[in-house]
Motif scaffolding. Structure first.
Motif, PDB file in Angstrom:
ATOM      1  N   THR A 101     -25.533 -27.495  15.896  1.00 35.89           N
ATOM      2  CA  THR A 101     -24.218 -26.920  15.647  1.00 35.89           C
ATOM      3  C   THR A 101     -23.165 -27.798  16.309  1.00 35.89           C
ATOM      4  OG1 THR A 101     -25.112 -24.673  15.587  1.00 35.89           O
ATOM      5  CG2 THR A 101     -22.746 -24.898  15.949  1.00 35.89           C
ATOM      6  N   LEU A 102     -22.103 -28.102  15.572  1.00 42.02           N
ATOM      7  CA  LEU A 102     -20.996 -28.890  16.112  1.00 42.02           C
ATOM      8  C   LEU A 102     -19.897 -27.930  16.555  1.00 42.02           C
ATOM      9  CD1 LEU A 102     -19.365 -31.551  16.558  1.00 42.02           C
ATOM     10  CD2 LEU A 102     -18.673 -31.363  14.148  1.00 42.02           C
ATOM     11  N   ASN A 154     -16.731 -24.447  14.739  1.00 42.57           N
ATOM     12  CA  ASN A 154     -18.099 -24.099  15.112  1.00 42.57           C
ATOM     13  C   ASN A 154     -18.899 -24.121  13.815  1.00 42.57           C
ATOM     14  OD1 ASN A 154     -20.552 -22.693  15.772  1.00 42.57           O
ATOM     15  ND2 ASN A 154     -19.523 -21.840  17.573  1.00 42.57           N
ATOM     16  N   ILE A 160     -24.857 -28.055  11.286  1.00 45.15           N
ATOM     17  CA  ILE A 160     -25.056 -29.401  10.737  1.00 45.15           C
ATOM     18  C   ILE A 160     -26.360 -29.419   9.968  1.00 45.15           C
ATOM     19  CG2 ILE A 160     -25.348 -31.839  11.279  1.00 45.15           C
ATOM     20  CD1 ILE A 160     -23.989 -31.144  14.025  1.00 45.15           C
ATOM     21  N   HIS A 218     -25.435 -34.566   8.256  1.00 41.78           N
ATOM     22  CA  HIS A 218     -25.911 -35.665   9.100  1.00 41.78           C
ATOM     23  C   HIS A 218     -26.303 -36.843   8.215  1.00 41.78           C
ATOM     24  CE1 HIS A 218     -29.307 -37.799  11.228  1.00 41.78           C
ATOM     25  NE2 HIS A 218     -28.348 -37.889  12.125  1.00 41.78           N
ATOM     26  N   PRO A 264     -29.031 -35.803  17.825  1.00 42.35           N
ATOM     27  CA  PRO A 264     -28.308 -35.435  19.047  1.00 42.35           C
ATOM     28  C   PRO A 264     -29.052 -35.785  20.330  1.00 42.35           C
ATOM     29  CG  PRO A 264     -28.069 -33.698  17.422  1.00 42.35           C
ATOM     30  CD  PRO A 264     -29.052 -34.679  16.843  1.00 42.35           C
ATOM     31  N   LEU A 300     -21.849 -37.929  11.518  1.00 37.83           N
ATOM     32  CA  LEU A 300     -21.656 -36.675  10.802  1.00 37.83           C
ATOM     33  C   LEU A 300     -20.482 -36.795   9.843  1.00 37.83           C
ATOM     34  CD1 LEU A 300     -21.969 -34.150  13.773  1.00 37.83           C
ATOM     35  CD2 LEU A 300     -23.793 -35.056  12.314  1.00 37.83           C
ATOM     36  N   LEU A 330     -16.466 -33.050  22.257  1.00 38.85           N
ATOM     37  CA  LEU A 330     -17.213 -32.722  21.052  1.00 38.85           C
ATOM     38  C   LEU A 330     -18.593 -32.260  21.521  1.00 38.85           C
ATOM     39  CD1 LEU A 330     -16.503 -36.071  19.130  1.00 38.85           C
ATOM     40  CD2 LEU A 330     -15.092 -33.996  19.090  1.00 38.85           C
ATOM     41  N   LEU A 335     -22.520 -30.807  20.702  1.00 40.58           N
ATOM     42  CA  LEU A 335     -23.631 -30.560  19.788  1.00 40.58           C
ATOM     43  C   LEU A 335     -24.630 -29.653  20.490  1.00 40.58           C
ATOM     44  CD1 LEU A 335     -24.329 -34.093  18.227  1.00 40.58           C
ATOM     45  CD2 LEU A 335     -23.007 -32.204  17.258  1.00 40.58           C
ATOM     46  N   ARG A 366     -22.648 -32.887  25.326  1.00 39.35           N
ATOM     47  CA  ARG A 366     -21.187 -33.014  25.241  1.00 39.35           C
ATOM     48  C   ARG A 366     -20.799 -34.481  25.174  1.00 39.35           C
ATOM     49  NH1 ARG A 366     -16.589 -33.551  28.456  1.00 39.35           N
ATOM     50  NH2 ARG A 366     -17.815 -33.647  30.400  1.00 39.35           N
ATOM     51  N   LEU A 410     -21.464 -40.257  19.120  1.00 39.48           N
ATOM     52  CA  LEU A 410     -21.261 -39.300  18.050  1.00 39.48           C
ATOM     53  C   LEU A 410     -20.062 -39.764  17.237  1.00 39.48           C
ATOM     54  CD1 LEU A 410     -21.667 -36.611  16.547  1.00 39.48           C
ATOM     55  CD2 LEU A 410     -20.288 -35.503  18.325  1.00 39.48           C
ATOM     56  N   LEU A 430     -17.724 -38.944  13.843  1.00 42.57           N
ATOM     57  CA  LEU A 430     -17.327 -37.999  12.802  1.00 42.57           C
ATOM     58  C   LEU A 430     -16.486 -38.743  11.776  1.00 42.57           C
ATOM     59  CD1 LEU A 430     -16.170 -35.038  15.089  1.00 42.57           C
ATOM     60  CD2 LEU A 430     -18.493 -35.623  14.352  1.00 42.57           C
TER      61      LEU A 430
END
Length: 202
Positions: free
Chosen positions: A67-68, A76, A79, A94, A101, A109, A132, A134, A142, A175, A177
């Motif tokens: 979960t992101l 919230n 993924i 993903h 993660p 992502l 951010l 996960l 984090r 990470l 995005l």
């Protein structure tokens, strides 16, 4: 926005099948460990940037994988593995073959800004220093945002183990995005890159 071809990145050769296989195993259950060793095996077309109609393995990686959470924009979102049209219509996807993660390398992502659930609709509000998160079934990770930028859809170095460093080997956990930019257009990509700063069971 053209849903089918909004991501045009070409699969980077630097991400080997061995890396894909080793990162995938940690996030699937025992019966699923015959999981995908390459994006092509999963039916992913690295040139077109979406799921193909070609051969697939009989086993898919567990979904959702994490979960992101981004408190700043009240996000919230679960993924799921894959970045095909159906995957992104359901939320965050993903990118097959990138890291998982907490693992060394680059967790990539993707999400839409204006279509489907539009999870990345407010991604442009994220800035350096923001958090951010996960969450997997067993861990909390984090990441701290290190940079945000606008790039060409063909700047494939964003997918490398160290973002934007072609031919690099992992020197940390990242990470990334990615979403379309500007809103309603697939002309460019908005990219947010974070680095892992905290991990713990959770």
């Amino acid at each position: 926005m053209n849903d089918r071809h909004w991501l045009r990145f070409v699969w980077p050769a630097a991400i080997s099948a061995a890396v894909v296989a080793s990162t995938a195993v940690a996030f699937v259950s025992t019966p699923q460990r015959a999981a995908v060793a390459s994006p092509q095996a999963a039916g992913f077309d690295p040139v077109a940037g979406h799921q193909s109609n070609g051969p697939r393995t009989s086993v898919r990686i567990a979904s959702p994988i994490a979960t992101l959470v981004i408190r700043k924009i009240r996000l919230n979102e679960r993924i799921r593995e894959g970045i095909g049209k159906a995957d992104l219509r359901r939320g965050v996807g993903h990118y097959p073959g990138t890291a998982y993660p907490g693992r060394p390398g680059n967790v990539v992502l993707l999400g839409h800004r204006t279509t489907g659930r539009a999870p990345f609709g407010k991604l442009d509000r994220i800035a350096r220093g923001d958090s951010l998160v996960l969450n997997t079934v067993s861990h909390f990770f984090r990441y701290e945002v290190r940079r945000t930028l606008i790039i060409s859809p063909r700047r494939r170095s964003v997918l490398h183990p160290v973002p934007f460093r072609a031919g690099s080997t992992p020197n940390g956990s990242f990470l990334t995005l990615i979403t379309c930019h500007p809103k309603g257009s697939d002309a460019r990509r908005l990219v947010v890159v974070g680095k892992l700063v905290e991990s713990r069971p959770g």
